[in-house]
Design a protein around this motif. Sequence first.
Motif, PDB file in Angstrom:
ATOM      1  N   ASP A  30     -15.641  67.620 -50.624  1.00 38.72           N
ATOM      2  CA  ASP A  30     -15.279  68.560 -51.668  1.00 38.72           C
ATOM      3  C   ASP A  30     -16.321  68.416 -52.778  1.00 38.72           C
ATOM      4  N   PHE A  31     -16.424  69.414 -53.665  1.00 37.10           N
ATOM      5  CA  PHE A  31     -17.435  69.359 -54.722  1.00 37.10           C
ATOM      6  C   PHE A  31     -16.838  69.004 -56.090  1.00 37.10           C
ATOM      7  N   GLY A  32     -15.840  69.771 -56.545  1.00 38.19           N
ATOM      8  CA  GLY A  32     -15.278  69.558 -57.869  1.00 38.19           C
ATOM      9  C   GLY A  32     -14.487  68.261 -57.956  1.00 38.19           C
ATOM     10  N   ASN A  33     -14.854  67.403 -58.899  1.00 36.28           N
ATOM     11  CA  ASN A  33     -14.253  66.082 -59.103  1.00 36.28           C
ATOM     12  C   ASN A  33     -14.472  65.137 -57.934  1.00 36.28           C
ATOM     13  N   VAL A  34     -15.454  65.468 -57.098  1.00 39.96           N
ATOM     14  CA  VAL A  34     -15.958  64.542 -56.092  1.00 39.96           C
ATOM     15  C   VAL A  34     -17.467  64.364 -56.305  1.00 39.96           C
ATOM     16  N   LEU A  35     -18.184  65.470 -56.379  1.00 36.34           N
ATOM     17  CA  LEU A  35     -19.621  65.403 -56.644  1.00 36.34           C
ATOM     18  C   LEU A  35     -19.942  65.735 -58.103  1.00 36.34           C
ATOM     19  N   VAL A  36     -19.257  66.736 -58.649  1.00 38.95           N
ATOM     20  CA  VAL A  36     -19.450  67.082 -60.061  1.00 38.95           C
ATOM     21  C   VAL A  36     -18.102  67.084 -60.767  1.00 38.95           C
ATOM     22  N   THR A  81     -15.716  73.576 -50.362  1.00 40.24           N
ATOM     23  CA  THR A  81     -15.259  73.638 -51.744  1.00 40.24           C
ATOM     24  C   THR A  81     -14.505  74.916 -52.054  1.00 40.24           C
ATOM     25  N   ASN A  82     -13.481  74.787 -52.888  1.00 39.46           N
ATOM     26  CA  ASN A  82     -12.832  75.955 -53.490  1.00 39.46           C
ATOM     27  C   ASN A  82     -13.606  76.302 -54.757  1.00 39.46           C
ATOM     28  N   TRP A  83     -14.337  77.423 -54.714  1.00 40.33           N
ATOM     29  CA  TRP A  83     -15.202  77.754 -55.847  1.00 40.33           C
ATOM     30  C   TRP A  83     -15.525  79.243 -55.774  1.00 40.33           C
ATOM     31  N   SER A  84     -15.475  79.898 -56.905  1.00 35.99           N
ATOM     32  CA  SER A  84     -15.841  81.312 -56.966  1.00 35.99           C
ATOM     33  C   SER A  84     -17.340  81.481 -56.762  1.00 35.99           C
ATOM     34  N   MET A  85     -17.731  82.495 -56.024  1.00 37.32           N
ATOM     35  CA  MET A  85     -19.150  82.775 -55.837  1.00 37.32           C
ATOM     36  C   MET A  85     -19.772  83.388 -57.085  1.00 37.32           C
ATOM     37  N   GLU A  86     -18.958  83.731 -58.076  1.00 34.21           N
ATOM     38  CA  GLU A  86     -19.504  84.212 -59.347  1.00 34.21           C
ATOM     39  C   GLU A  86     -20.113  83.073 -60.154  1.00 34.21           C
ATOM     40  N   THR A  87     -19.625  81.863 -59.947  1.00 36.64           N
ATOM     41  CA  THR A  87     -20.118  80.724 -60.721  1.00 36.64           C
ATOM     42  C   THR A  87     -20.804  79.659 -59.878  1.00 36.64           C
ATOM     43  N   PHE A  88     -20.530  79.617 -58.565  1.00 33.92           N
ATOM     44  CA  PHE A  88     -21.096  78.541 -57.763  1.00 33.92           C
ATOM     45  C   PHE A  88     -22.626  78.548 -57.715  1.00 33.92           C
ATOM     46  N   PRO A  89     -23.295  79.685 -57.527  1.00 36.55           N
ATOM     47  CA  PRO A  89     -24.765  79.634 -57.466  1.00 36.55           C
ATOM     48  C   PRO A  89     -25.395  79.006 -58.707  1.00 36.55           C
ATOM     49  N   MET A  99     -28.164  68.728 -52.635  1.00 43.88           N
ATOM     50  CA  MET A  99     -28.374  67.730 -51.585  1.00 43.88           C
ATOM     51  C   MET A  99     -27.585  68.051 -50.325  1.00 43.88           C
ATOM     52  N   ILE A 100     -26.636  68.987 -50.407  1.00 42.05           N
ATOM     53  CA  ILE A 100     -25.842  69.367 -49.238  1.00 42.05           C
ATOM     54  C   ILE A 100     -26.284  70.746 -48.784  1.00 42.05           C
ATOM     55  N   ASP A 101     -26.847  70.800 -47.587  1.00 42.03           N
ATOM     56  CA  ASP A 101     -27.398  72.054 -47.070  1.00 42.03           C
ATOM     57  C   ASP A 101     -26.368  72.878 -46.308  1.00 42.03           C
ATOM     58  N   ASN A 102     -25.433  72.215 -45.652  1.00 41.67           N
ATOM     59  CA  ASN A 102     -24.460  72.901 -44.796  1.00 41.67           C
ATOM     60  C   ASN A 102     -23.078  72.817 -45.441  1.00 41.67           C
ATOM     61  N   TYR A 103     -22.584  73.952 -45.908  1.00 40.47           N
ATOM     62  CA  TYR A 103     -21.328  73.939 -46.646  1.00 40.47           C
ATOM     63  C   TYR A 103     -20.670  75.311 -46.571  1.00 40.47           C
ATOM     64  N   ILE A 104     -19.402  75.337 -46.924  1.00 42.30           N
ATOM     65  CA  ILE A 104     -18.652  76.588 -47.028  1.00 42.30           C
ATOM     66  C   ILE A 104     -18.026  76.644 -48.414  1.00 42.30           C
ATOM     67  N   VAL A 105     -18.166  77.792 -49.056  1.00 42.08           N
ATOM     68  CA  VAL A 105     -17.588  78.049 -50.375  1.00 42.08           C
ATOM     69  C   VAL A 105     -16.446  79.047 -50.188  1.00 42.08           C
ATOM     70  N   SER A 106     -15.301  78.734 -50.741  1.00 42.92           N
ATOM     71  CA  SER A 106     -14.116  79.570 -50.543  1.00 42.92           C
ATOM     72  C   SER A 106     -14.352  81.020 -50.961  1.00 42.92           C
ATOM     73  N   PHE A 112     -12.932  63.998 -44.020  1.00 41.61           N
ATOM     74  CA  PHE A 112     -12.917  64.914 -45.160  1.00 41.61           C
ATOM     75  C   PHE A 112     -12.562  64.152 -46.421  1.00 41.61           C
ATOM     76  N   ILE A 113     -13.314  64.395 -47.495  1.00 43.08           N
ATOM     77  CA  ILE A 113     -13.166  63.662 -48.751  1.00 43.08           C
ATOM     78  C   ILE A 113     -12.877  64.654 -49.872  1.00 43.08           C
ATOM     79  N   ASP A 114     -11.719  64.495 -50.529  1.00 41.94           N
ATOM     80  CA  ASP A 114     -11.291  65.443 -51.559  1.00 41.94           C
ATOM     81  C   ASP A 114     -10.422  64.692 -52.557  1.00 41.94           C
TER      82      ASP A 114
END
Length: 199
Positions: A6-12, A108-116, A127-134, A163-165
Amino acid sequence: MNLIFDFGNVLVRWEPERVFLPYFGGDQARHWYFWGHICDKHWRDRIDAGDDTQTAIRQLQERYPDYAEAISLYQTRWAEMLPGEMPGMRALLQGLKKNPNYRIYGLTNWSMETFPAARQRFEILQMIDNYIVSGDVKLVKPDPQIFHLLLDRYHLDPADSTFIDDNPDNVQAARNLGMQGIVFHGADDLRFQLGLHSA
């Protein structure tokens, strides 16, 4: 072993209270009422699943006009809610990427309006090349479909995946599909959970 982060509160760090708590004058009760009953999880999940943020905000403001200004902050001060990387995670991720026993993915659960913009801002997300954004696939965790999509897209064996979240419900959803799951409690605990005591 496939490690899925997961990204939020795991990586950032994802800390909306940095904006909303001061807005409500430090009143914890008002802050948590707002976060739990107005900008609640269902509403936030809609945005993470691809709903237009501006439209979602306008609709919520129409329902709660007394909170219109506070609701607008979800969009206008989004960047302030992401104050930095999670401590220790960049070094841990760098070590894992160098280890041939691990393959790294993201979900990650993340809006594509803000994720980029967030990915451009934080090196750890790059650093993560292979991922899915909700917001890209119109599904949110803990819906099993988003996990199936990740497994299918990258040809991952659930039995060889962890899976780590930070959200226990999401971790349980992964376990229900045959993956191992770790509830994130910081870089040191994750290192221990992965058996990387000397890494």
